[in-house]
Scaffold this motif. Sequence first.
Motif, PDB file in Angstrom:
ATOM      1  N   UNK A   1     -66.647 -80.288 -60.804  1.00 39.61           N
ATOM      2  CA  UNK A   1     -66.741 -81.494 -61.638  1.00 39.61           C
ATOM      3  C   UNK A   1     -65.979 -82.654 -61.011  1.00 39.61           C
ATOM      4  N   UNK A   2     -64.784 -82.388 -60.508  1.00 38.70           N
ATOM      5  CA  UNK A   2     -63.981 -83.439 -59.886  1.00 38.70           C
ATOM      6  C   UNK A   2     -64.691 -83.977 -58.650  1.00 38.70           C
ATOM      7  N   UNK A   3     -65.218 -83.070 -57.844  1.00 39.65           N
ATOM      8  CA  UNK A   3     -65.913 -83.494 -56.624  1.00 39.65           C
ATOM      9  C   UNK A   3     -67.141 -84.329 -56.973  1.00 39.65           C
ATOM     10  N   UNK A   4     -67.885 -83.922 -57.981  1.00 41.90           N
ATOM     11  CA  UNK A   4     -69.086 -84.642 -58.400  1.00 41.90           C
ATOM     12  C   UNK A   4     -68.731 -86.019 -58.968  1.00 41.90           C
ATOM     13  N   UNK A   5     -67.630 -86.091 -59.693  1.00 42.05           N
ATOM     14  CA  UNK A   5     -67.207 -87.342 -60.317  1.00 42.05           C
ATOM     15  C   UNK A   5     -66.791 -88.374 -59.265  1.00 42.05           C
ATOM     16  N   UNK A   6     -66.060 -87.949 -58.245  1.00 37.86           N
ATOM     17  CA  UNK A   6     -65.505 -88.890 -57.280  1.00 37.86           C
ATOM     18  C   UNK A   6     -66.393 -89.099 -56.051  1.00 37.86           C
ATOM     19  N   UNK A   7     -67.585 -88.548 -56.039  1.00 34.87           N
ATOM     20  CA  UNK A   7     -68.484 -88.799 -54.907  1.00 34.87           C
ATOM     21  C   UNK A   7     -69.340 -89.998 -55.128  1.00 34.87           C
TER      22      UNK A   7
END
Length: 71
Positions: free
Chosen positions: A65-71
């Motif tokens: 989720x974090x990776x998807x949010x900040x990409x």
Amino acid sequence: MPLIIIIVLLSALKYFEFGPLENLSWWWIVGLFAIAFLWFEFGERMLGLDKRKAHEQLEKARKDRVKKTFK
């Protein structure tokens, strides 16, 4: 999980009386099922493996989720 696969494979081989397993007693197969049941019901809990697996899955989902949010 590999234990369950082995037990199911041995059960199928015994049922179809394949090779040296045709003379094997069904009690060996039932005993393996009992060992697997005891392991998954009590062994994993005592060692904390069930909680560890659940925690690792939640941690992976959080990182995704974090990776998807900040990409």
